[in-house]
Structures are given as C-alpha cells and as structure tokens.
Scaffold this motif. Structure first.
Motif, PDB file in Angstrom:
ATOM      1  N   PRO A 199       0.842  -1.211   0.000  1.00  0.00           N
ATOM      2  CA  PRO A 199       0.000   0.000   0.000  1.00  0.00           C
ATOM      3  C   PRO A 199       0.872   1.254   0.000  1.00  0.00           C
ATOM      4  CG  PRO A 199       0.236  -0.826   2.223  1.00  0.00           C
ATOM      5  CD  PRO A 199       0.985  -1.783   1.343  1.00  0.00           C
ATOM      6  N   ASN A 200       0.288   2.357  -0.294  1.00  0.00           N
ATOM      7  CA  ASN A 200       0.968   3.655  -0.259  1.00  0.00           C
ATOM      8  C   ASN A 200      -0.051   4.720   0.145  1.00  0.00           C
ATOM      9  OD1 ASN A 200       2.967   5.560  -0.524  1.00  0.00           O
ATOM     10  ND2 ASN A 200       2.809   5.711  -2.750  1.00  0.00           N
ATOM     11  N   PRO A 201       0.025   5.246   1.390  1.00  0.00           N
ATOM     12  CA  PRO A 201       1.093   5.141   2.378  1.00  0.00           C
ATOM     13  C   PRO A 201       1.386   3.683   2.766  1.00  0.00           C
ATOM     14  CG  PRO A 201      -0.436   6.870   2.970  1.00  0.00           C
ATOM     15  CD  PRO A 201      -1.061   6.140   1.852  1.00  0.00           C
ATOM     16  N   MET A 202       2.665   3.424   3.000  1.00  0.00           N
ATOM     17  CA  MET A 202       3.103   2.048   3.194  1.00  0.00           C
ATOM     18  C   MET A 202       2.948   1.597   4.638  1.00  0.00           C
ATOM     19  SD  MET A 202       7.211   2.424   2.754  1.00  0.00           S
ATOM     20  CE  MET A 202       8.158   3.761   3.481  1.00  0.00           C
ATOM     21  N   SER A 203       2.817   0.271   4.763  1.00  0.00           N
ATOM     22  CA  SER A 203       2.755  -0.363   6.072  1.00  0.00           C
ATOM     23  C   SER A 203       4.098  -1.053   6.307  1.00  0.00           C
ATOM     24  CB  SER A 203       1.605  -1.375   6.108  1.00  0.00           C
ATOM     25  OG  SER A 203       1.817  -2.390   5.140  1.00  0.00           O
ATOM     26  N   GLU A 204       4.126  -2.050   7.166  1.00  0.00           N
ATOM     27  CA  GLU A 204       5.379  -2.740   7.439  1.00  0.00           C
ATOM     28  C   GLU A 204       5.763  -3.704   6.319  1.00  0.00           C
ATOM     29  OE1 GLU A 204       5.288  -4.574  11.239  1.00  0.00           O
ATOM     30  OE2 GLU A 204       5.612  -2.673  12.301  1.00  0.00           O
ATOM     31  N   SER A 205       4.852  -3.916   5.375  1.00  0.00           N
ATOM     32  CA  SER A 205       5.136  -4.796   4.247  1.00  0.00           C
ATOM     33  C   SER A 205       4.658  -4.141   2.955  1.00  0.00           C
ATOM     34  CB  SER A 205       4.438  -6.150   4.427  1.00  0.00           C
ATOM     35  OG  SER A 205       4.658  -6.982   3.315  1.00  0.00           O
ATOM     36  N   LEU A 206       5.495  -4.196   1.932  1.00  0.00           N
ATOM     37  CA  LEU A 206       5.150  -3.654   0.620  1.00  0.00           C
ATOM     38  C   LEU A 206       4.997  -4.796  -0.379  1.00  0.00           C
ATOM     39  CD1 LEU A 206       7.536  -0.589   0.136  1.00  0.00           C
ATOM     40  CD2 LEU A 206       5.040  -0.511   0.270  1.00  0.00           C
ATOM     41  N   THR A 207       4.000  -4.680  -1.239  1.00  0.00           N
ATOM     42  CA  THR A 207       3.813  -5.641  -2.319  1.00  0.00           C
ATOM     43  C   THR A 207       4.110  -4.961  -3.643  1.00  0.00           C
ATOM     44  OG1 THR A 207       2.101  -6.872  -1.116  1.00  0.00           O
ATOM     45  CG2 THR A 207       2.181  -7.158  -3.505  1.00  0.00           C
ATOM     46  N   VAL A 208       5.024  -5.547  -4.415  1.00  0.00           N
ATOM     47  CA  VAL A 208       5.356  -5.018  -5.736  1.00  0.00           C
ATOM     48  C   VAL A 208       4.774  -5.965  -6.773  1.00  0.00           C
ATOM     49  CG1 VAL A 208       7.210  -4.336  -7.300  1.00  0.00           C
ATOM     50  CG2 VAL A 208       7.482  -4.013  -4.836  1.00  0.00           C
TER      51      VAL A 208
END
Length: 296
Positions: free
Chosen positions: A222-231
């Motif tokens: 997500p963006n704003p990002m959490s503790e984990s990003l998915t690309v």
C-alpha cells in the motif's frame, strides 16, 4: 550416432537450453547425412526436453548466400528452431555491410522459403575486408572510442567494421522483414563501456522505451506504506528480466535493496521507522523508474 549421443548427454548434464550447429560448410553431397543428422538431433533434444521439463532449441549457423547453403534441404530446415545467418566475412572492402546483411536475409526468406520468424542476423565485433586489417573492435577503437562508435559507415583507416549507425540500420532491416533477432560474433571482441556494440543491439532490439514503459506499469501497495510492501509486476515482458529495487530516504541514503521475482515481491519494510517521504527505484539494465512512497 556417437556425435548425437555426446551432444544430448552434454545438453542434459548441464541443463542447457539448446544446441547450435555451426558446420562450415557442408558440400551439396552432404545433403542426406545432414538431413539425417538434424532429424536425429531434433528427436533426441525433444526427448531430453521432456526429461528436463522444457523445450530445447536446435539452431544452425549458415552462410549469408547460396554458395555454401545448398546442402540444407527443406526437410532439414524444418527440424531447426532458428537459423543464424552469418552475414560477415564477405570477400569485399567491407566484410559485413548493410547490403550484405539484407541480401543474406532475403536469400533465406525468398530463395529458401524460410519464415522470417526463424531468422537471426549475425553481426561482427571485429574488422575485416579485402583491403582492411583484422582486429577486435575493443582494441582498434581504443585510440578514440567515441569516433569509432559513432562513425557513419564503419570505415576508418584500414578498419571495416560495424559502428553504431550501421548496427541500427541492420536492426531496422531485420525488423522490417519480421526476423527473430540478432547475434554477435563474438562478445570477447566488444568493449564493456558506454561504447559497447552489444549495448546498441540491446537497446535497439529489446527497446529502451518499451522497457521503460513496462516498468512504469508496476504497482506498489500500500501507499502510504505499512510494514510490508507488495510489488506487482503486471508485465509478461518483464517477467523474463532481472529487476532490482532500492528504497532511499529523502537524503538519498539506501534503506533497503534487493531483487524482484517475476510476478510479485513482498518487501519487509518494518525497519523503516521514521515517518516521511521515501523513494523506491526499480531498474532493469540501464532502465529505471522511481516511485514516491509515504510513511506515516
């Protein structure tokens, strides 16, 4: 039989993707044994492919004219995946001119009825000609790399070679005909800096703008990002490429970096504690795009 057996064993042992046969050159009387050889290689490679769980390519390197090509029958040509047209070493002032490349492709397409999608054009990384010196591009270009790289006709002094403009013209010629691609003989003769001929082939065959366009389709959540990003990589074109990412803070300091897998990558961003603006850069070769990330 022994030759075929050894080739198949090498391909299977080292998990290779294919075998290229460069016979310089079969006589017309070799037509039948050549046809049988390619048939046995094709059958054997198909069997090895089933064992390895993938398709194994069989390719041949051939002359760019009719002089050394009559031994290849239509049946023999049906057994190969690609045909490497060696459009160099012509006995002329320029051994690998644009016209020689065009005539070579046209010969195999029009006189031998080969589908253009099976043809791969060969280009040299060396100088040669009837009145020219032989030499590796990386060596003779050292006196003025930019001059040799950008020369319009690839003819400087006693060197007849393929400069950037000549290579671009050849790529245009093969694209106009719908051919499969291009190969270089040989890589060791090329430079490894910004004047590399291989880079010219890469950016003009693969397409600099095409890669950049595909990179811009990547989704980061997500963006704003959490503790984990998915690309999420939404491009089948990029699935075959090596993608690298780096995340930097507002000062340019790299906080995270790594490789992306072909479809989706989870990035652990839990160590990015400070709130603020970050940047993630995704690159492939000389292409890259940068996205803004917000940490609340």
């Amino acid at each position: 039989e022994k030759f075929v057996e050894k080739i198949l064993n090498i391909v299977e042992t080292y998990n290779l993707d294919g075998f290229n046969m460069d016979w310089e050159y079969p006589d017309p009387s070799d037509s039948y044994p050549l046809e049988e050889l390619l048939y046995e290689l094709r059958s054997g490679l198909d069997k090895v492919g089933r064992t390895l769980g993938k398709d194994i390519e069989l390719t041949i390197a051939v002359s760019a004219n009719s002089v050394f090509s009559s031994a290849y029958t239509s049946d023999a040509l049906t057994d190969v995946d690609f045909i490497y047209v060696m459009a160099f070493d012509n006995q002329a002032a320029n051994h690998s001119s644009l016209s020689f490349a065009e005539s070579g492709l046209d010969y195999w397409m029009n006189s031998r009825n080969v589908e253009p999608s099976k043809l791969i054009l060969g280009v040299p990384a060396y100088s040669r000609g009837t009145n020219a010196w032989w030499g590796a591009y990386k060596d003779f270009s050292n006196s003025d790399p930019e001059l040799y790289f950008n020369d319009e006709d690839g003819m400087i002094g006693n060197h007849a070679y393929n400069s950037k403009p000549i290579l671009k013209q050849k790529i245009d010629a093969l694209n106009q005909r719908g051919c499969a691609g291009v190969f270089m003989w040989e890589l060791w003769d090329d430079r490894i800096d910004e004047y590399s001929l291989l880079r010219v082939l890469y950016f003009n065959v693969v397409g600099f703008e095409e890669i950049k366009s595909e990179l811009e389709k990547i989704e980061i959540l997500p963006n704003p990002m959490s503790e984990s990003l998915t690309v999420n990589i939404k491009s089948t074109f990029l699935n075959k490429k090596t993608l690298i990412y780096s995340i930097t803070d507002i000062t340019g300091k790299v906080s995270l970096a790594g490789n992306l897998n072909p479809i989706s990558t989870q990035i652990d961003a839990s160590n990015l504690k400070a709130a603020g603006l970050y940047f993630i850069t995704i690159s492939e070769g000389g292409n890259k795009v940068t996205y803004k990330l917000i940490k609340k």
